[in-house]
Design a protein around this motif. Sequence first.
Motif, PDB file in Angstrom:
ATOM      1  N   ILE A 141      -8.734   5.526   6.671  1.00 17.38           N
ATOM      2  CA  ILE A 141      -7.278   5.975   6.480  1.00 17.38           C
ATOM      3  C   ILE A 141      -6.467   5.877   7.223  1.00 17.38           C
ATOM      4  CG2 ILE A 141      -6.623   8.064   5.659  1.00 17.38           C
ATOM      5  CD1 ILE A 141      -8.667   7.828   3.767  1.00 17.38           C
ATOM      6  N   HIS A 142      -5.421   5.008   6.415  1.00 20.06           N
ATOM      7  CA  HIS A 142      -4.575   5.555   7.533  1.00 20.06           C
ATOM      8  C   HIS A 142      -2.878   6.399   7.695  1.00 20.06           C
ATOM      9  CE1 HIS A 142      -1.158   3.136   9.555  1.00 20.06           C
ATOM     10  NE2 HIS A 142      -0.580   2.913   8.804  1.00 20.06           N
ATOM     11  N   TRP A 143      -2.732   6.183   8.788  1.00 18.12           N
ATOM     12  CA  TRP A 143      -1.712   8.186   8.952  1.00 18.12           C
ATOM     13  C   TRP A 143      -0.193   6.987   8.809  1.00 18.12           C
ATOM     14  CZ3 TRP A 143      -4.080  11.579   7.246  1.00 18.12           C
ATOM     15  CH2 TRP A 143      -5.466  11.498   7.474  1.00 18.12           C
ATOM     16  N   LEU A 177       6.063  10.975   5.901  1.00 22.27           N
ATOM     17  CA  LEU A 177       5.279   9.307   6.197  1.00 22.27           C
ATOM     18  C   LEU A 177       4.324  10.043   5.322  1.00 22.27           C
ATOM     19  CD1 LEU A 177       5.396   9.127  10.211  1.00 22.27           C
ATOM     20  CD2 LEU A 177       6.558   7.948   8.725  1.00 22.27           C
ATOM     21  N   TRP A 178       3.787   8.751   4.972  1.00 23.93           N
ATOM     22  CA  TRP A 178       2.493   8.868   4.009  1.00 23.93           C
ATOM     23  C   TRP A 178       0.919   8.834   4.927  1.00 23.93           C
ATOM     24  CZ3 TRP A 178       0.675   4.606   0.656  1.00 23.93           C
ATOM     25  CH2 TRP A 178       1.667   3.716   0.904  1.00 23.93           C
ATOM     26  N   TRP A 179      -0.252   8.828   4.468  1.00 25.91           N
ATOM     27  CA  TRP A 179      -1.819   8.694   4.539  1.00 25.91           C
ATOM     28  C   TRP A 179      -2.055   7.499   3.153  1.00 25.91           C
ATOM     29  CZ3 TRP A 179      -5.360  10.235   0.739  1.00 25.91           C
ATOM     30  CH2 TRP A 179      -4.673  11.368   0.675  1.00 25.91           C
ATOM     31  N   HIS A 180      -3.251   6.743   3.609  1.00 22.47           N
ATOM     32  CA  HIS A 180      -3.813   5.776   2.078  1.00 22.47           C
ATOM     33  C   HIS A 180      -4.771   5.077   2.590  1.00 22.47           C
ATOM     34  CE1 HIS A 180      -1.878   2.161   4.209  1.00 22.47           C
ATOM     35  NE2 HIS A 180      -1.090   1.965   4.288  1.00 22.47           N
ATOM     36  N   ALA A 181      -5.668   4.960   2.363  1.00 25.25           N
ATOM     37  CA  ALA A 181      -6.888   4.516   2.926  1.00 25.25           C
ATOM     38  C   ALA A 181      -6.568   2.729   2.576  1.00 25.25           C
ATOM     39  CB  ALA A 181      -8.315   4.293   1.541  1.00 25.25           C
ATOM     40  N   TRP A 183      -2.461  -3.230  17.241  1.00 29.34           N
ATOM     41  CA  TRP A 183      -1.426  -3.324  16.544  1.00 29.34           C
ATOM     42  C   TRP A 183      -1.234  -4.418  15.733  1.00 29.34           C
ATOM     43  CZ3 TRP A 183      -2.487   2.164  17.396  1.00 29.34           C
ATOM     44  CH2 TRP A 183      -1.792   2.804  18.216  1.00 29.34           C
ATOM     45  N   PHE A 184      -1.606  -3.450  14.896  1.00 28.33           N
ATOM     46  CA  PHE A 184      -1.857  -4.645  13.265  1.00 28.33           C
ATOM     47  C   PHE A 184      -0.346  -4.218  12.539  1.00 28.33           C
ATOM     48  CE2 PHE A 184      -4.530  -4.757   8.827  1.00 28.33           C
ATOM     49  CZ  PHE A 184      -4.232  -6.064   9.398  1.00 28.33           C
ATOM     50  N   MET A 185       0.152  -5.910  12.261  1.00 25.87           N
ATOM     51  CA  MET A 185       1.490  -5.787  11.710  1.00 25.87           C
ATOM     52  C   MET A 185       0.632  -6.640  10.247  1.00 25.87           C
ATOM     53  SD  MET A 185       4.778  -7.421  13.286  1.00 25.87           S
ATOM     54  CE  MET A 185       4.642  -9.532  13.164  1.00 25.87           C
ATOM     55  N   HIS A 186       1.557  -6.206   9.389  1.00 24.10           N
ATOM     56  CA  HIS A 186       0.869  -6.911   7.714  1.00 24.10           C
ATOM     57  C   HIS A 186       1.895  -6.924   6.629  1.00 24.10           C
ATOM     58  CE1 HIS A 186      -0.589  -3.012   6.314  1.00 24.10           C
ATOM     59  NE2 HIS A 186      -0.629  -2.886   6.831  1.00 24.10           N
ATOM     60  N   CYS A 187       1.354  -7.821   5.517  1.00 24.93           N
ATOM     61  CA  CYS A 187       2.737  -7.364   4.860  1.00 24.93           C
ATOM     62  C   CYS A 187       1.707  -6.716   3.532  1.00 24.93           C
ATOM     63  CB  CYS A 187       2.753  -8.684   3.635  1.00 24.93           C
ATOM     64  SG  CYS A 187       4.021  -8.962   2.319  1.00 24.93           S
ATOM     65  N   HIS A 188       2.555  -5.590   3.349  1.00 25.30           N
ATOM     66  CA  HIS A 188       2.012  -4.393   2.087  1.00 25.30           C
ATOM     67  C   HIS A 188       2.595  -4.575   1.026  1.00 25.30           C
ATOM     68  CE1 HIS A 188       1.096  -0.363   2.459  1.00 25.30           C
ATOM     69  NE2 HIS A 188       1.041  -0.002   3.751  1.00 25.30           N
ATOM     70  N   LEU A 189       2.097  -5.720   0.606  1.00 23.93           N
ATOM     71  CA  LEU A 189       1.506  -5.759  -0.720  1.00 23.93           C
ATOM     72  C   LEU A 189       0.231  -6.618  -0.336  1.00 23.93           C
ATOM     73  CD1 LEU A 189       4.937  -8.791  -1.973  1.00 23.93           C
ATOM     74  CD2 LEU A 189       4.722  -6.527  -2.001  1.00 23.93           C
TER      75      LEU A 189
HETATM   76 CU1  C2O Z   1       0.205   1.657   4.896  1.00 20.60          CU
HETATM   77 CU2  C2O Z   1      -0.955  -1.179   7.877  1.00 20.60          CU
HETATM   78  O1  C2O Z   1       0.017  -0.247   6.125  1.00 20.60           O
END
Ligand code: C2O
Length: 561
Positions: free
Chosen positions: A85-87, A128-132, A521-527
């Motif tokens: 889970i990511h915050w 903000l939100w949380w997600h798998a 710290w990850f950086m990525h496209c959120h698609l």
């Molecule tokens: Cu909302 Cu790396 O994600």
Amino acid sequence: MAPSSSSSWLRLRVLVLVACLLPSFIQCKIRIYKFNVMVTNTTRLCSTKPAVTVNGLFPGPTIFANEDDHLLVKVVNQVQYNLTIHWHGIKQLRSGWADGPAFITQCPIQPGQTYVYNFTITDQRGTLWWHAHIGWLRATVHGALVILPKLGVPYPFPHPDSEVVIILAEWWKSDIETLINSAMKEGLPFQVSDAYTINGQSRPISNCSSEGGFSFPVEPGKKYMLRIINAALNEELFFKIAGHSLTVVEVDATYVKPFKTGTIFITPGQTTNAILEADLGTGNYLMAASPFMAEPVPIDYTAATATVHYSGTQSSAATTLTDLPPRNATPLATAFVDSLKSLNSQRYPARVPLTVDHSLLFTMGLGFNPCATCIHGSRIAAYFNNISFIRPEISLLNAHFFNISGVFADDFPGNPPIRYNYTGEQPTNLRTMEGTRLYRLAFNSTVQLVLQDTAMITPENHPIHLHGMNFFVVGRGLGNFDPEKDPSNFNLVDPVERNTVGVPSGGWVAVRFRADNPGVWFMHCHLESHTLVGLEMAFVVDNGQGPNQSVRPPPRDLPSC
Ligand code: C2O
């Protein structure tokens, strides 16, 4: 604190309960939540499927906290998938072990295992939100994370009478992990979702009692703060309410200069707080979420719709409708984005880095790589600077913290390997490089990063999300970034501060940030359709020399691979 066994978890809960019952002048600063991740039979669009949920809910439970609170979320994995889970948007100061992206800051929580996410919310307030953060499980494993200001601190705008969370998402009738696994294996396009949803429901469907559409009751004359979250996997969305304008006050948990708009534009990963004034007295009004795509693609869609319902109005009364923005309404999206400015008040200053230690240019786009199992012998790939990211076998933060070599290289190029007219004619070779390459930053160094879209295959929008730190969006334009001319137009005074920025199709965005959080710290496209095929990279921020400038040691219950 690493409450791993059930008895120590129980003791902790009792302790916090007692502490929070003490006289109210002692503010309870610890918030405890339990996430049972389980398979739940869920009915949407008149058909039932087993879906992975948190506590049986879609969307999942809302977490409430105040700024400065300490959060303990115990995640119990009762499903057959590996899980994290990511915050999303929480800065995780020195606590990267609680950030959540699989194989970046932790190994997954395996079936039957538990992990307690343990972190403090520092200098952030808002939605903000949380997600798998593994596979496409976030389709049904997500929820809101509402951070209220410290007790006694008001919002910097008139206090609303009431607040509501509005989560926009997508729903697939079939099992999504099965869909993506076969799409990846065969190299076929990912199946688009069957519906968009607003708070878990797509729209009222006649003869389908399970699909009534979300209804939001309002009282005439009152003000409501909508906490809007785009949790969709692959779609940028427009959001509007018939007959009403909305006043935007905050994005990505940072305050902005309030402005009125008829339509909100929101990319996956982003959050937007807006005030709705129920000033029409009576009636039912349509609330709608519809997709945006810069290039028209021949895909039919039906908007997700809900109803704003004034008290005293018959629910059977007709609903006032509204025109939906055309799918390719670029000017509308651009106007919205251009209206966003940091509040930049004395209390909430915009701390834009005015000097730059690292000036980076990352191109982004799509290519094709060979694939043995694929029907056409190749599969789509995506990249920053022509490198498609390969996930390591153990977590990058582990490798960094314990100095384990061979897991990643820190030679991510600061500029594209070949220069060409990025938004013009494309190179004939669409093959990308692959690797687990990171860009290293000294603690507290400053970065200017230009994200340049390329026109490979089709122009695509990319909502780029950075973990661990916010950035300021100092510039944006179409075509190729011009390092001679464009910087003179940068906004270094009140640019919007956020964690996810939409890079326009065939254009660029410039962001600045300070690397003041040690870790990976990850950086990525959120698609998800892009991140799955490699539109990802990570920054490694070294420890500083000061007392509070190093990554904390990992918690005892951190999952191993
Ligand atoms: Cu909302 Cu790396 O994600």
